[in-house]
Each structure stands twice: as structure tokens, then as C-alpha cells.
Design an enzyme around this catalytic site. Sequence first.
Site, PDB file in Angstrom:
ATOM      1  N   VAL A  92       0.837  -1.198   0.000  1.00  0.00           N
ATOM      2  CA  VAL A  92       0.000   0.000   0.000  1.00  0.00           C
ATOM      3  C   VAL A  92       0.875   1.252   0.000  1.00  0.00           C
ATOM      4  O   VAL A  92       1.801   1.373   0.802  1.00  0.00           O
ATOM      5  CB  VAL A  92      -0.929   0.020   1.239  1.00  0.00           C
ATOM      6  CG1 VAL A  92      -1.770   1.293   1.279  1.00  0.00           C
ATOM      7  CG2 VAL A  92      -1.820  -1.216   1.258  1.00  0.00           C
ATOM      8  N   CYS A  93       0.551   2.171  -0.887  1.00  0.00           N
ATOM      9  CA  CYS A  93       1.228   3.470  -0.964  1.00  0.00           C
ATOM     10  C   CYS A  93       0.282   4.510  -0.370  1.00  0.00           C
ATOM     11  O   CYS A  93      -0.707   4.888  -0.997  1.00  0.00           O
ATOM     12  CB  CYS A  93       1.562   3.804  -2.429  1.00  0.00           C
ATOM     13  SG  CYS A  93       2.313   5.420  -2.654  1.00  0.00           S
ATOM     14  N   LEU A  94       0.564   4.913   0.858  1.00  0.00           N
ATOM     15  CA  LEU A  94      -0.300   5.848   1.581  1.00  0.00           C
ATOM     16  C   LEU A  94       0.586   6.694   2.489  1.00  0.00           C
ATOM     17  O   LEU A  94       1.465   6.151   3.166  1.00  0.00           O
ATOM     18  CB  LEU A  94      -1.328   5.051   2.402  1.00  0.00           C
ATOM     19  CG  LEU A  94      -2.369   5.818   3.203  1.00  0.00           C
ATOM     20  CD1 LEU A  94      -3.270   6.650   2.307  1.00  0.00           C
ATOM     21  CD2 LEU A  94      -3.213   4.852   4.033  1.00  0.00           C
TER      22      LEU A  94
END
Length: 159
Positions: A92-94
Site C-alpha cells: 500500500v502506498c499511503l
Amino acid sequence: MAGVARARLAEERKAWRKDKPFGFHARPEQNEDGSVNIMKWKCYIPGKANTDWDGGFYPLTMEFSEDYPAKPPKCKFPGGFFHPNIYPSGTVCLSILNEDEGWKPSITVKQILLGIQELLDTPNDKSPAQSDAYVCFTQRLNDYRKAVRKQSLQYPPPN
């Protein structure tokens, strides 16, 4: 530092049991000997109601390092997960999961999971992590929405 991470995760687990959001699941995995691995959690994030993600229960693993909470956990969906902000590996890119951006040691497991649920339906087009989903989302929104609804069928509620 290892004791700090494990103590914090034990607190997180207790808090989660008392106040978990409806439809979410998060618990430490079990080792082969039946003991609890507090450093790796198996989670399910429900798709938000009345969105293209609705009906899906998306499996996510959270892996914590001995540096937690100074460093964020690594959060991963299954490889190949279709979303502009999920790398092909499933990572996840957050911003709140990036120690150089929005991570703060005060962020809880509950806040992370709610943040990821929010990201599913509101992708950040300024931070693409996979080209296919990004191009589809930004240039062919109807196709993107169809692909999301199809993907939701691959992830029925857990047993």
C-alpha cells in the site's frame, strides 16, 4: 526497542477488541506451534457501502518491525491487487504509512485500516503506484469502476 514494539502491539490488540469498526477484522497471526505472532497481523477491510468496493472484504497483512511505533508497519494486499495506489506487489502506498511523509508514532492500527479503506474509494492520483490502474482511473473511469466491481467479487466475506 523490541519490548516497546511488542508492548504497544499488545495494547493495540486490546483496544481493537474493545472498539473495532463494523466489518473489519484484524488479529495477530498464529505461529505453527500455536503461539501468537504479535508482529504480523491478518486483516480484512470491508469495501465502503454504496461504493464500487462494496461487498468485498479485502485481505491485508500488516507486518510490524521491532522499530514500531517509530516506524510504520508494512501493509500489503495480495499481489496484483487492482488500485492506483497499490504497488503490483500488493504494498500500500499511503502517506500515513511512509515514515518520511505522514507517519506519526501515535497512529493506531484502527486509524491505518480506516485510512486504507478510505484510500480504496478515493485514490490519490498524485501518488500512483501501478500504471494499469492509474491509467484506467484517470483516463477510462467507467472501465476502472467495472474492474473494481469485478475485483470485489474475488474477495467475499471471510469465514
